[in-house]
Scaffold this motif. Structure first.
Motif, short mmCIF file in Angstrom:
data_model
loop_
_atom_site.label_atom_id
_atom_site.label_comp_id
_atom_site.label_asym_id
_atom_site.label_seq_id
_atom_site.Cartn_x
_atom_site.Cartn_y
_atom_site.Cartn_z
N PRO A 372 -20.30 -46.71 46.44
CA PRO A 372 -20.73 -47.40 45.22
C PRO A 372 -21.37 -48.74 45.54
O PRO A 372 -20.94 -49.45 46.44
N GLY A 373 -22.40 -49.03 44.83
CA GLY A 373 -23.07 -50.32 45.02
C GLY A 373 -23.91 -50.40 46.27
O GLY A 373 -24.43 -51.45 46.61
N SER A 374 -24.06 -49.26 46.95
CA SER A 374 -24.81 -49.33 48.20
C SER A 374 -26.30 -49.33 47.90
O SER A 374 -26.76 -48.70 46.97
N TRP A 376 -28.34 -51.33 46.69
CA TRP A 376 -28.97 -52.15 45.65
C TRP A 376 -29.16 -53.54 46.20
O TRP A 376 -28.21 -54.23 46.51
N ALA B 57 -27.74 -55.03 37.95
CA ALA B 57 -26.81 -55.26 39.06
C ALA B 57 -25.92 -56.49 38.86
O ALA B 57 -24.75 -56.45 39.23
N ASP B 61 -22.30 -52.27 38.47
CA ASP B 61 -22.90 -51.45 39.49
C ASP B 61 -23.82 -50.40 38.86
O ASP B 61 -23.37 -49.59 38.05
N PRO B 62 -25.12 -50.40 39.19
CA PRO B 62 -26.03 -49.44 38.54
C PRO B 62 -25.67 -47.98 38.80
O PRO B 62 -26.09 -47.11 38.06
N ASP B 63 -24.85 -47.72 39.81
CA ASP B 63 -24.44 -46.33 40.04
C ASP B 63 -23.52 -45.82 38.94
O ASP B 63 -23.31 -44.62 38.82
#
Lengths: 468, 195
Positions: A372-374, A376, B57, B61-63
């Motif tokens: 997660p959050g990777s 960006w 962001a 978290d954009p995911d």
């Protein structure tokens, strides 16, 4: 070929290594002196009346699979032999057809009726059967055949013939040790396999599993409840089969055949491979509700048109999976309404162009991101909302003090910039034809913080985004 | 008992709320950030404006975001209802382009109640439904002091379970928190900073 018989010489050509060669040919063409592997230009010189057609090896392979299924009527273990042959292990099956010869005759007759010419032979070993099928003549034994019948490489055959070893009998009569020293173990292995002294296994191929089930009713049905009950009965064997193969369905098609011979399809595309009958049943509810039953449905057919591997999973007390399952169920349900490709998620992409710094990809076909959050990038301030550039009035390379945007007047208070972004020349983008852009973050006295850019090569000011 | 903004701000889950005004997109992002869990953003496909992951962001978290593109408002509402009811999505943001009736609003409320999820409709001014739990107006405010995030004025214009009020807020991307700040004109030492 079967649909349009040709009387004269006919050949299929295939381009291999930049040469057009003859891939396959009929008997008249053989009589004209052509052979397989001959270049097409030579063949035309030998035989001006040659009719040719480009070969389709992929279709041939598919046809071979069909033939393999047909050949399973003679014995259960049928394997493919190269690109154009089948090997049948008929041990213990010939008496059902009245002996070997009767079985071969039956094969020939049936193939001829289908418009195929077969080379068939039956022998005690796989090698011998191959040799007899390819090179055998009436009444000839294995020994009289040329060495090429041993499935050897072309260079080896040539050098054997140069040594004067033309037939298998010659080879058999020669001392083994010098042969092995000169030609390696392969020659003797092939020889032994032909005579049955060395074993050679046959690799029978199973049919790919077929994921389709159907149900016919003695009386037509029409109520939604009945249909769902029937669907439940269809789903159970299908899911059992999927489970046995460790696969999960990704696309399903439910076909209803009505009394009046009309049929209707209910497709279901799933966000993740699945084989749980109860969950599938719930997901079908919406599609089944829209079916027009007319005078009644008398047959239902359910087929999994796309399956994906879905290995069995360790059950655990920690509830890690259910959320993910429910999310993919939800994506499926929404996907049946708006299309599975319209549910998207963001993926980072390596580009400085703001519109291309991220990709939107269908969520169903790209599993959850690994970390997660990777990926960006942080640090650069980017607007929350991005829209197609809107031109505003302004001159010069400094942001205008006042401008109007969306019918509102703005006064610039503070401008941060410029941040120059050059177009990616390797990608032709119409929006970036105006050249490099100088991006400015402009705080207005009205409160909004906008993302403006100036194009020095084609002077003009545009608003492209709004910060949060 | 919390008072002021925080009595009503992390939007009550199992309810559908509404926001309008020029800062509504940022409001939605902050609401989604404080809801936690997955976020579904429903918008109509023809609309060229899009939220960007780089802009999201600082908030979350954009995911965690799923984007649903629909053909029309009916599709948007149907997707939102389905998602609210499913109970796996913590926050559903719906961009509304046509007025919402009482029936649509009520259906969304019932779905949110069933799935215990929070819904947030971004509506154009005056197109909300009476069924909304709370209605907010968010607008950016000019702030002479520089900052990474916009100072915003949030006003609660309708609230079924609390009081009304207006606050100046700013999102802090370092601490991932919403800070209530005093209005610009009243801050000490500001006279010299303006320019």
């Amino acid at each position: 070929m079967r649909a349009r018989p040709v009387d004269g010489p006919f050949a299929l050509t295939l381009t291999q290594n930049n040469t057009n060669r003859i891939y396959c040919l009929n008997r008249q063409a053989e009589q004209a002196g052509l052979s397989r592997g001959m270049s097409f230009a030579d063949a035309r010189a030998y035989c001006p009346g040659l009719i040719t057609h480009p070969a389709r090896p992929d279709l041939d392979a598919r046809f071979l699979v069909v033939l393999r299924r047909w050949a399973a009527r003679y014995c259960p273990s049928v394997g493919a032999e190269g690109m154009d042959g089948l090997t049948l292990d008929v041990t213990g099956a010939t008496h059902l057809w009245g002996g070997e010869e009767a079985m071969l005759d039956d094969m020939r007759a049936r193939a001829e009726r289908a418009g195929l010419s077969l080379l068939v032979a039956c022998s005690h070993s796989r090698g011998a059967a191959w040799a007899l099928a390819h090179y055998g003549q009436e009444g000839g034994g294995l020994e009289t055949l040329p060495v090429a019948a041993l499935r050897l490489e072309g260079t080896m055959i040539t050098s054997l013939e140069r040594l004067g070893l033309r037939t298998i009998a010659d080879l058999e009569a020669t001392a083994r040790a010098p042969l092995a020293r000169r030609f390696g173990p392969q020659l003797l292995t092939r020889l032994d396999q032909a005579f049955g002294r060395a074993p050679e296994a046959l690799a029978p191929e199973g049919d790919p599993p077929h994921y389709g089930v159907r149900l016919s009713f003695p009386d037509p049905i029409g109520l939604t409840g009945d249909v769902m009950n029937a669907l439940e009965r269809l789903l159970k064997p299908l899911c059992t089969k999927l489970k046995a193969q460790e696969t999960g369905a990704r696309c399903l098609v439910l076909t209803f055949r009505r009394v009046d011979q009309e049929s209707q399809d209910v497709p279901l595309r799933l966000a993740a491979p699945m084989r749980d009958p109860e969950r599938l049943l719930r997901l079908f509810e919406r599609g089944v509700g829209e079916v027009e039953a007319g005078f009644g449905i008398d047959q239902m057919r359910l087929e999994a048109t796309l399956v994906e591997p879905l290995p069995a999973e360790q059950l655990s007390t920690a509830q890690t999976r259910p959320g993910e399952d429910r999310l993919s169920d939800l994506i499926t349900r929404i996907g049946t309404r708006i299309g599975l490709e319209n549910i998207q998620r963001f993926l980072p992409s390596d580009s400085h162009i703001p519109e291309r710094s991220f990709m939107t990809v269908p969520a169903a076909f790209n599993g959850t991101p690994s970390a997660p959050g990777s990926g960006w990038r942080r640090g650069q301030l980017r607007p929350l909302r991005l829209f197609p550039p809107v031109p505003i009035l302004g001159t010069g390379s400094q942001p205008p003090n006042q401008f109007r945007w969306r019918r509102m007047a703005f006064r610039t208070f503070r401008a941060m910039g410029p941040e120059r972004i050059a177009p990616e020349w390797w990608q032709d983008d119409e929006n970036w034809r105006s050249g490099v852009r100088d991006y400015w973050k402009v705080d207005t006295r009205e409160g909004q913080r906008l993302w403006l850019f100036y194009t020095p090569q084609n002077p003009g000011w545009f608003v492209q985004g709004e910060f949060a | 008992m919390r008072t002021g903004l925080f009595a009503s701000f992390p939007l009550r889950s199992a309810r559908v709320h509404e926001v309008s005004g020029p800062g509504s997109c940022a409001f939605a992002a902050i609401a989604a950030a404080s809801a936690g869990g997955m976020v579904l953003w429903v918008r109509e496909a023809w609309c060229p404006e899009t939220v960007t992951p780089a802009g999201l962001a600082p908030f979350f978290d954009p995911d965690r975001l799923l984007l649903a593109l629909t053909d029309n408002q009916t599709g948007s509402l149907a997707v939102a209802e389905e998602a609210l009811r499913a109970g796996v999505i913590a926050c559903v943001v719906i961009e509304i382009s046509q007025p919402l009736g009482l029936r649509e609003g009520r259906r969304l409320q019932l779905a949110a109640k069933a799935g215990h999820a929070a819904g947030l409709c971004i509506t154009p001014e005056g197109m909300g439904s009476n069924a909304a739990e709370s209605r907010w107006h968010a607008a950016p405010v000019f702030d002479p002091a520089s900052g990474d995030s916009t100072l915003m004025r949030w006003e609660i214009k309708k609230n079924k379970t609390g009081t009304y009020g207006a606050w100046h807020v700013r999102w802090s991307s370092e601490t991932h928190r919403l800070h209530v700040v005093s209005p610009v004109g009243e801050r000490p030492g500001l006279a010299g900073a303006a320019g």
